[in-house]
Design a protein around this motif. Structure first.
Motif, short mmCIF file in Angstrom:
data_model
loop_
_atom_site.label_atom_id
_atom_site.label_comp_id
_atom_site.label_asym_id
_atom_site.label_seq_id
_atom_site.Cartn_x
_atom_site.Cartn_y
_atom_site.Cartn_z
N GLY A 17 1.13 -1.00 -5.16
CA GLY A 17 0.95 -1.54 -5.47
C GLY A 17 1.44 -3.46 -5.68
O GLY A 17 0.65 -3.37 -6.86
N ALA A 18 2.18 -3.30 -5.95
CA ALA A 18 3.44 -4.37 -5.77
C ALA A 18 2.86 -5.15 -5.39
O ALA A 18 2.38 -5.87 -4.23
N GLY A 24 5.41 -16.45 -10.75
CA GLY A 24 5.13 -16.20 -12.31
C GLY A 24 4.86 -14.77 -12.95
O GLY A 24 4.86 -14.65 -14.84
N SER A 25 4.85 -13.51 -11.98
CA SER A 25 4.77 -12.73 -13.20
C SER A 25 6.01 -11.50 -13.47
O SER A 25 6.78 -10.81 -13.56
N VAL A 64 8.60 -11.13 4.11
CA VAL A 64 7.81 -10.45 2.87
C VAL A 64 9.21 -10.00 1.83
O VAL A 64 10.49 -10.00 1.67
N ASN A 65 9.03 -10.77 1.03
CA ASN A 65 9.48 -11.76 -0.56
C ASN A 65 10.48 -12.45 -0.02
O ASN A 65 11.75 -12.22 -0.12
N GLY A 66 10.36 -13.53 1.19
CA GLY A 66 11.61 -13.43 1.41
C GLY A 66 12.02 -12.85 2.32
O GLY A 66 13.75 -13.56 3.47
N LYS A 83 1.32 -1.03 0.01
CA LYS A 83 -0.30 -0.14 0.03
C LYS A 83 1.04 1.20 0.35
O LYS A 83 0.23 2.32 -1.04
N THR A 84 2.25 1.18 0.59
CA THR A 84 2.50 2.20 0.54
C THR A 84 3.99 2.09 0.88
O THR A 84 4.67 1.26 2.11
N SER A 85 4.94 2.68 0.37
CA SER A 85 7.09 1.74 0.01
C SER A 85 7.41 2.87 1.18
O SER A 85 7.30 3.30 0.14
N ASP A 86 8.65 2.12 1.58
CA ASP A 86 9.00 3.25 2.00
C ASP A 86 9.80 2.59 3.51
O ASP A 86 9.52 1.03 3.39
N LYS A 87 10.37 3.57 3.81
CA LYS A 87 11.25 2.49 5.28
C LYS A 87 10.10 2.32 6.23
O LYS A 87 10.58 1.54 7.28
N ARG A 88 8.78 2.76 5.81
CA ARG A 88 7.68 1.98 6.71
C ARG A 88 6.97 1.29 6.07
O ARG A 88 6.53 2.17 4.81
#
Length: 196
Positions: A73-74, A159-160, A38-40, A13-18
């Motif tokens: 959105g990733a 797959g993406s 989270v993604n490993g 939803k939001t990507s940064d240090k938080r």
């Protein structure tokens, strides 16, 4: 400790240090302080709000993994830490990413990934790619190949992936410890006793 068996595909939803992640399937019984891959990448739940989880991410983690490149959105692979009474389905995964690899080739269900250290990859051994436990099919130079079964393609983000994408790589924990043991200055007798 994790297993590399993904429970849910979450959405940034939001990507940064938080980092804020929409995770309706696992947020319900996830508590503050729990570990989630989270993604490993092993992260600690810092806050929770209905179907969202929040994680504080250190600058070094953003630099050393592909988390720093995630956009709002990733999609990300999510796995909660292994419960002592749970089924162990993948392999031992610590959530401590060794490096960001680079996807070299995508061909249907085959992924070829470039890495910097091929000594920690073994044919038919385990490797974690974006948190997913996989079996290594082949190794050549600084490239390794994995095959993705239809279930993995449906229940993870692998797959993406496209050529040129960055992915989090965690080498097999047992192989890492074995290499560390061999490289230490142990007397040969001790090493022989360990290996035979």
């Amino acid at each position: 400790m994790f297993t590399g068996i993904i429970e849910e595909i979450g959405r940034i939803k939001t990507s940064d240090k938080r980092l804020e992640i929409l995770a309706p399937e696992i947020a319900g019984d996830t508590k503050l302080g729990d570990s989630v891959a989270v993604n490993g990448v092993c992260l600690t739940v810092a806050a929770k709000e209905k179907d969202k989880l929040f994680f504080d991410v250190m600058e070094l983690t953003l630099q050393d993994t592909m988390l720093g490149s995630l956009q709002d959105g990733a999609a990300v692979n999510l796995e909660r830490a292994l419960r002592s009474d749970g089924r162990f389905g993948g392999h031992f995964v610590s959530g401590h990413v060794d490096e960001a690899g680079l996807v070299q080739k995508v061909n249907a269900n085959i992924l070829q990934i470039k890495i910097s250290n091929k000594t920690l990859i073994a044919v038919k051994g385990s490797v974690t790619v974006n948190g997913v436990s996989l079996t290594v099919q082949s190794v050549e130079e600084n490239l390794f190949t994995v095959s993705l079964v239809p279930h993995t393609l449906q229940t993870t983000t692998l797959g993406s992936l496209r050529t040129g994408d960055s992915v989090n790589i965690e080498y097999d924990l047992l192989l890492r410890y074995l290499q560390n043991l061999i490289m230490t200055e142990q007397p040969k007798a001790d090493l022989k006793r360990f290996l035979y």
